[in-house]
Each structure stands twice: as structure tokens, then as C-alpha cells.
Design a protein around this motif. Structure first.
Motif, PDB file in Angstrom:
ATOM      1  N   VAL A 293      41.445  42.854  46.400  1.00 35.67           N
ATOM      2  CA  VAL A 293      40.233  42.206  46.483  1.00 35.67           C
ATOM      3  C   VAL A 293      40.425  41.112  47.588  1.00 35.67           C
ATOM      4  CG1 VAL A 293      38.580  40.266  45.415  1.00 35.67           C
ATOM      5  CG2 VAL A 293      39.586  42.156  44.172  1.00 35.67           C
ATOM      6  N   PRO A 294      39.695  41.058  48.436  1.00 32.97           N
ATOM      7  CA  PRO A 294      39.656  40.233  49.914  1.00 32.97           C
ATOM      8  C   PRO A 294      39.749  38.734  49.445  1.00 32.97           C
ATOM      9  CG  PRO A 294      38.298  41.820  50.329  1.00 32.97           C
ATOM     10  CD  PRO A 294      38.616  42.025  48.950  1.00 32.97           C
ATOM     11  N   TYR A 295      40.429  37.856  50.062  1.00 23.31           N
ATOM     12  CA  TYR A 295      40.322  36.555  49.939  1.00 23.31           C
ATOM     13  C   TYR A 295      39.113  35.771  49.560  1.00 23.31           C
ATOM     14  CZ  TYR A 295      40.420  31.322  51.214  1.00 23.31           C
ATOM     15  OH  TYR A 295      40.218  30.132  51.249  1.00 23.31           O
ATOM     16  N   ALA A 296      38.041  36.227  50.595  1.00 18.64           N
ATOM     17  CA  ALA A 296      36.797  35.667  50.746  1.00 18.64           C
ATOM     18  C   ALA A 296      36.201  36.155  49.439  1.00 18.64           C
ATOM     19  CB  ALA A 296      36.012  36.302  51.873  1.00 18.64           C
ATOM     20  N   GLU A 297      36.186  37.354  48.921  1.00 18.12           N
ATOM     21  CA  GLU A 297      35.567  38.021  48.009  1.00 18.12           C
ATOM     22  C   GLU A 297      35.827  37.049  46.417  1.00 18.12           C
ATOM     23  OE1 GLU A 297      34.877  42.228  45.429  1.00 18.12           O
ATOM     24  OE2 GLU A 297      35.657  42.038  47.447  1.00 18.12           O
ATOM     25  N   LEU A 298      37.070  36.740  46.492  1.00 18.57           N
ATOM     26  CA  LEU A 298      37.533  36.113  45.297  1.00 18.57           C
ATOM     27  C   LEU A 298      36.940  34.554  45.217  1.00 18.57           C
ATOM     28  CD1 LEU A 298      39.640  35.633  43.031  1.00 18.57           C
ATOM     29  CD2 LEU A 298      40.949  34.355  44.591  1.00 18.57           C
ATOM     30  N   VAL A 299      37.124  34.074  46.522  1.00 14.62           N
ATOM     31  CA  VAL A 299      36.671  32.528  46.468  1.00 14.62           C
ATOM     32  C   VAL A 299      34.910  32.374  46.201  1.00 14.62           C
ATOM     33  CG1 VAL A 299      35.749  30.719  48.121  1.00 14.62           C
ATOM     34  CG2 VAL A 299      38.188  31.873  47.991  1.00 14.62           C
ATOM     35  N   ARG A 300      34.331  33.411  46.448  1.00 13.92           N
ATOM     36  CA  ARG A 300      32.827  33.661  46.276  1.00 13.92           C
ATOM     37  C   ARG A 300      32.617  33.802  44.612  1.00 13.92           C
ATOM     38  NH1 ARG A 300      32.324  35.587  51.347  1.00 13.92           N
ATOM     39  NH2 ARG A 300      32.912  37.657  50.896  1.00 13.92           N
ATOM     40  N   SER A 301      33.470  34.360  43.884  1.00 19.38           N
ATOM     41  CA  SER A 301      33.572  34.556  42.507  1.00 19.38           C
ATOM     42  C   SER A 301      33.680  33.483  41.598  1.00 19.38           C
ATOM     43  CB  SER A 301      34.229  35.715  42.203  1.00 19.38           C
ATOM     44  OG  SER A 301      35.618  35.444  42.183  1.00 19.38           O
ATOM     45  N   LEU A 302      34.398  32.371  42.117  1.00 20.53           N
ATOM     46  CA  LEU A 302      34.809  31.316  41.620  1.00 20.53           C
ATOM     47  C   LEU A 302      33.668  30.284  41.111  1.00 20.53           C
ATOM     48  CD1 LEU A 302      38.217  30.313  43.285  1.00 20.53           C
ATOM     49  CD2 LEU A 302      37.845  31.751  41.241  1.00 20.53           C
ATOM     50  N   ASP A 303      33.794  29.768  39.786  1.00 24.11           N
ATOM     51  CA  ASP A 303      32.714  28.849  39.645  1.00 24.11           C
ATOM     52  C   ASP A 303      33.592  27.283  39.324  1.00 24.11           C
ATOM     53  OD1 ASP A 303      31.255  26.860  38.053  1.00 24.11           O
ATOM     54  OD2 ASP A 303      31.130  28.385  36.234  1.00 24.11           O
ATOM     55  N   PRO A 304      32.967  26.635  40.507  1.00 24.35           N
ATOM     56  CA  PRO A 304      33.680  25.130  40.801  1.00 24.35           C
ATOM     57  C   PRO A 304      33.481  24.121  39.446  1.00 24.35           C
ATOM     58  CG  PRO A 304      31.589  25.521  41.919  1.00 24.35           C
ATOM     59  CD  PRO A 304      31.863  26.681  41.386  1.00 24.35           C
ATOM     60  N   GLN A 305      32.708  24.665  38.564  1.00 24.43           N
ATOM     61  CA  GLN A 305      32.638  23.846  37.358  1.00 24.43           C
ATOM     62  C   GLN A 305      33.759  23.928  36.185  1.00 24.43           C
ATOM     63  OE1 GLN A 305      28.650  23.026  35.743  1.00 24.43           O
ATOM     64  NE2 GLN A 305      27.863  24.730  37.063  1.00 24.43           N
ATOM     65  N   LEU A 306      34.530  25.154  36.476  1.00 27.83           N
ATOM     66  CA  LEU A 306      35.669  25.092  35.601  1.00 27.83           C
ATOM     67  C   LEU A 306      37.099  24.397  36.251  1.00 27.83           C
ATOM     68  CD1 LEU A 306      35.220  29.036  34.985  1.00 27.83           C
ATOM     69  CD2 LEU A 306      34.706  27.304  33.306  1.00 27.83           C
ATOM     70  N   PRO A 307      37.535  23.643  35.405  1.00 30.27           N
ATOM     71  CA  PRO A 307      38.864  23.018  36.090  1.00 30.27           C
ATOM     72  C   PRO A 307      39.703  23.847  36.707  1.00 30.27           C
ATOM     73  CG  PRO A 307      38.321  22.227  33.812  1.00 30.27           C
ATOM     74  CD  PRO A 307      37.430  23.671  33.962  1.00 30.27           C
ATOM     75  N   THR A 308      40.474  25.063  36.185  1.00 36.12           N
ATOM     76  CA  THR A 308      41.073  25.858  36.859  1.00 36.12           C
ATOM     77  C   THR A 308      40.855  26.106  38.316  1.00 36.12           C
ATOM     78  OG1 THR A 308      40.518  27.668  35.562  1.00 36.12           O
ATOM     79  CG2 THR A 308      42.488  26.581  35.012  1.00 36.12           C
ATOM     80  N   HIS A 309      39.251  26.782  38.397  1.00 33.96           N
ATOM     81  CA  HIS A 309      38.706  26.981  39.514  1.00 33.96           C
ATOM     82  C   HIS A 309      38.582  25.960  40.333  1.00 33.96           C
ATOM     83  CE1 HIS A 309      36.784  31.036  37.628  1.00 33.96           C
ATOM     84  NE2 HIS A 309      37.983  30.735  37.422  1.00 33.96           N
ATOM     85  N   ALA A 310      38.045  24.848  40.061  1.00 34.32           N
ATOM     86  CA  ALA A 310      38.030  23.814  40.785  1.00 34.32           C
ATOM     87  C   ALA A 310      39.403  23.397  41.448  1.00 34.32           C
ATOM     88  CB  ALA A 310      37.513  22.457  40.094  1.00 34.32           C
ATOM     89  N   ALA A 311      40.653  23.461  40.935  1.00 32.71           N
ATOM     90  CA  ALA A 311      42.018  23.187  41.209  1.00 32.71           C
ATOM     91  C   ALA A 311      42.236  24.279  42.372  1.00 32.71           C
ATOM     92  CB  ALA A 311      43.000  23.193  40.083  1.00 32.71           C
ATOM     93  N   PHE A 312      42.184  25.353  42.157  1.00 33.67           N
ATOM     94  CA  PHE A 312      42.371  26.532  43.282  1.00 33.67           C
ATOM     95  C   PHE A 312      41.463  26.465  44.291  1.00 33.67           C
ATOM     96  CE2 PHE A 312      41.950  30.829  44.929  1.00 33.67           C
ATOM     97  CZ  PHE A 312      43.268  31.261  45.044  1.00 33.67           C
TER      98      PHE A 312
END
Length: 480
Positions: A293-312
Motif C-alpha cells: 500500500v503506497p504511503y499516500a493511500e494509507l494517509v488518505r485512509s486515516l481518521d484524524p479523530q482517532l488518537p493513534t491516527h492523529a499521532a501518526f
């Protein structure tokens, strides 16, 4: 590079505000404007250089955070009769108020950009201009650089140009209010089309390999003599609005490249090993990132409302370091020319009230559209702009870092000696026993030292809070 935004709520007389005022003094941040600058700004506010064209019939709207007064942009979105869209994007015409070589101009070159502290901002221009006469406030005719971008049905730019015109915003909305109107189906067409065009532009961003980071804001809340730090995730309207700005910046770059003279915002590709480091951090945060999975695709799948996703997402900003400006004249080839995150040539042009370089890019684009030579005062300033903006960027980065350290020290000062679970998100190459840890709770990123063994990058560890001193803006964790 996206910055970690911090703002305060309540507690007007809190000790943290006192410490922030002291920090501004320590960093030598400009505060009050000199009397000559204020006097010139007052005179300019009363007698701006007005354009000949009147475009106040366009029912434009602005979208900004609550309470904002320095409104750089207004827009009107419409469908074209033959298909596709027409975007009118008005940018505050700072040059209508600022005389080249004058007191306001000289002060702007000294300040370079507006600086943001959790409790206040230090503006680029006197508020009589940035928050009043030059700001695109509702129901007030204002001189502007009016972009017209015609898009096809897929959101691709077919034609773009900019001219001076008098504009008038009809509505001042916020991201949250606009999101509610769009979600409820009550938005009028110019606002409702923001979602349509924004989604199309996001799809085009994916197609060309670009990426936008939805980095959450941190809000500092003071209550009962203590502080808490929480994340506030951006809304879809934040992203759609940003896509209009990005589209305009790309159009500005294309115009300048075609004319042979300009200044681009550039960003190199991420250095070797940077993405591998993020893979280890993602694993530690239990974020599933298959190697295919490319980096850009992963970032678009993240939910910034989740603490771990926000940290990443916050750690992902490390891939955007090294941004700068490239000036080119007389048809020379700009090197470098690409902005890696945009995945295209790009220019800063949409926030001239808050960033110095945008005023110059606006003038270069006006000349390129008209097929004329840029003004001499613009050409004379170009060689120095990259260094001026770099110096200003370093100060802004220092302000951000010091503010975060100060706030986190204030948040943790009563918890020295406690242990916390966290993830090692950075390790110094020359000093592997020192690095950075991102706590799971509260939302704090701090320095960590290990006595003896190297810190395990990307792994979960337990750390002990050894020091939290707001007076020195210092937080230090150790490995027990």
C-alpha cells in the motif's frame, strides 16, 4: 509543512498566558508596530488604489475559523452552461494599500509572516489593514486579485487567469457551519458546489500522486488552575477549501512558468529511510500498513479523530521538511521546480495578508495574464525573497516548538514522577539514547532519554516524567 496548530479557550488571566507573553519577549518577536508604520497604514486604509473593474455583483462567500478577521480569500462557485465549473477566487489586494519601499512595506519584510501563539497572533500587517480595510469582510467592497478558473466536468483546470477587480463578500461562514449546511442539504449552490469541486480535486490529487495531511489541531483548555490538551480533527470542508487554494497555487505556478519569471514553493522528495521509519511507527501504533500500500493511500485512509491516527499524521509531517522557494527570471529553468506533496509545480499566492511572498506572486501572475513585464519593484525584490522567507520560516518553527513545549510543561508540571505509556517516534542518529516519545494519554510529545541502551524507534515503551518546568518550557521523560 503543516504546523501543529495550538489555540486556547478561556482563562484570560491564566498563568500560561503570562508565560506565553514572556516567550514572545525572549524570542524577540515583533510586537507593536512603529508609529510611522501605523500612520502610513491608517492613511492607506483611507485611500487605497482601487481597480477599474467592478465585480461586486458576484455573490462571494468566505470560510474561516470562528472569530477570524484577516480574511484573505472569498469565492464564488458556479456550473458552466456547457458543462464543468467556473471558480471565481478573490485574494485580498495588499498591493492596493502598501507602497513599495514605504514604512509598511519595510516592516512586512522584517516580519515576513503572521506568527501564531496559542493566546494571540503577531500580524504581518497593521490590523487597520489586515483585519479591516484590506480584509474581505462581508458586505464591504474591497480591492482584490480576482482569479477565474474554468474547470471541466472532472475538475481539471482548462483556463486560468487573474485580474484586479472590486469585490464584495456576501456571507462569512465557518468550516463547521458550512459543513452542517452541506450535510443537511440547505446550502445554496455556490457553497454546495464546494463539496462537488472539492471531491473532484481530491480525486485528481490522488491521480497525480499528491497528498494532503489532515493534521488535527490541539486545543488548550484551562480550568480550575490546570490545563488539558485535546485534539480537534479537521472537517471535510477544511479539505475542500484547501483544494481550491491548492488549485489556484498550481495555476499561479503554471502562469509564471509560461511567462519565464516567478517564484515557486518547492519541496524535495522524502529522504531515503524516512518512509521506512514511518512504517515502524505505524506498526507501534497498531496501524495496518501492508507493504504493497503506497504511503499516500494509507494517509488518505486515516481518521484524524482517532488518537493513534492523529499521532501518526503528526509524524507524517516529517516527510514534508525541506520546503523552500525557487526564484527564476528571464526564462531560465527553475531548479528545483516541483513540490513533492502537491506533485506539481506550485506557488504561494492565496494569503497575502499573512505571508509576504504571496503579494509578489500575485503581481507576477497579473503580469503573466496580461502579457506584460512585471513591475520593477517586484523584480528588484525577487532575489532576496527565498532567504527572507526561510528566515521567517525558521522563526515560525521556533515559535511553534517553544509554544508546544511550554504548553506541555504546564500540562504535566503536577505529574512529575508518574509513568506513561508511549511510542518512540524519533531517535537522534548521533545520539541514539535520546529521542522523542508520543504519549498515548495525554496528547503530548516530549523528549526522552535512555540510560545505556539505544531507544527502540517505533516501539511502545513505558517512560517516567523526570521534569516538567513551564518556566523553562521543558519536558523530559526517562526510561525507568
Amino acid at each position: 509543512m503543516p504546523r501543529r496548530h495550538l489555540f486556547m479557550a478561556g482563562a484570560e488571566g491564566a498563568a500560561l498566558r503570562t508565560a506565553l507573553r514572556a516567550l514572545r519577549t525572549e524570542l524577540g518577536v515583533p510586537d507593536a508596530f512603529p508609529e510611522a508604520v501605523l500612520a502610513e497604514a491608517e492613511a492607506a486604509a483611507q485611500a487605497p488604489r482601487l481597480p477599474a473593474e467592478d465585480a461586486t455583483d458576484l455573490p462571494m462567500f468566505t470560510m474561516d475559523p470562528p472569530g477570524s478577521k484577516d480574511l484573505d480569500q472569498a469565492m464564488h462557485l458556479a456550473r458552466r452552461p456547457a458543462g464543468g465549473f467556473r471558480v471565481h477566487y478573490a485574494i485580498a489586494d495588499v498591493a492596493a494599500f502598501v507602497t513599495p519601499g514605504g514604512a509598511v512595506d519595510a516592516e512586512a519584510h522584517r516580519r515576513v509572516s503572521t506568527l501564531y501563539f496559542p493566546d494571540a497572533k503577531v500580524p504581518l500587517h497593521p490590523p487597520v489593514l489586515s483585519e479591516d480595510a484590506a480584509s474581505l469582510l462581508p458586505e464591504r467592497p474591497r480591492p482584490a486579485l480576482l482569479w477565474r478558473l474554468d474547470l471541466d466536468a472532472d475538475g481539471r483546470v482548462e483556463t486560468a487567469g487573474v485580474r484586479r477587480a472590486l469585490v464584495r463578500s456576501r456571507v462569512k461562514t465557518t468550516y463547521a457551519a458550512a459543513q452542517q449546511d452541506i450535510d443537511c442539504g440547505t446550502a445554496e449552490e455556490p457553497l454546495a458546489l464546494l463539496a462537488d469541486i472539492g471531491r473532484l480535486r481530491e480525486a485528481l490529487e490522488i491521480e497525480r500522486g499528491g497528498i494532503s495531511l489532515n493534521v488535527p489541531e490541539q486545543e488548550i483548555v484551562a480550568h480550575d488552575g490546570s490545563y488539558s490538551l485535546t485534539y480537534r480533527a479537521p472537517l471535510p470542508t477544511d479539505g475542500w477549501n484547501a483544494q481550491i487554494s491548492l488549485m489556484t497555487g498550481m495555476a499561479a505556478a503554471d502562469l509564471m512558468l509560461a511567462s519565464g519569471t516567478g517564484v515557486l514553493r518547492t519541496l524535495p522528495l522524502a529522504p531515503d529511510g524516512a518512509v521506512g521509519r514511518l512504517h515502524r511507527v505505524a506498526h507501534a501504533l497498531h496501524i495496518d500498513w501492508p507493504h504493497h500500500v503506497p504511503y499516500a493511500e494509507l494517509v488518505r485512509s486515516l481518521d484524524p479523530q482517532l488518537p493513534t491516527h492523529a499521532a501518526f499524521l503528526q509524524e507524517c509531517t516529517t516527510l514534508l521538511r525541506g520546503a523552500g522557494y525557487t526564484v527564476f527570471t528571464d526564462g531560465q529553468e527553475p531548479v528545483p521546480a516541483l513540490h513533492a506533496a502537491v506533485a506539481a509545480p506550485y506557488a504561494h499566492c492565496t494569503t497575502p495578508l499573512r505571508r509576504l511572498v504571496d503579494r509578489y506572486v500575485g503581481e507576477l501572475c497579473l503580469a503573466a495574464t496580461a502579457g506584460t513585464a512585471p513591475p520593477e519593484w517586484v523584480l528588484a525584490a525577487l532575489p532576496a525573497l527565498p532567504k527572507e522567507m526561510a528566515d521567517g520560516g525558521r522563526l515560525a518553527a521556533t515559535v511553534e516548538r517553544e509554544c508546544v513545549d511550554l504548553v506541555e510543561a504546564a500540562l504535566l508540571q503536577e505529574r512529575v514522577g508518574e509513568t506513561f505509556a508511549g511510542v518512540v517516534v524519533d531517535v537522534r542518529e548521533q545520539e541514539p539514547t535520546t529521542g522523542t516519545v508520543h504519549l498515548e494519554e495525554p496528547a503530548v510529545v516530549g523528549r526522552v532519554e535512555s540510560f545505556g541502551s539505544a531507544l527502540p524507534l517505533g516501539e511502545r515503551i513505558v517512560v517516567r516524567l523526570a521534569e516538567a518546568d513551564p518556566a523553562r518550557a521543558k519536558v523530559l521523560f526517562t526510561v525507568p
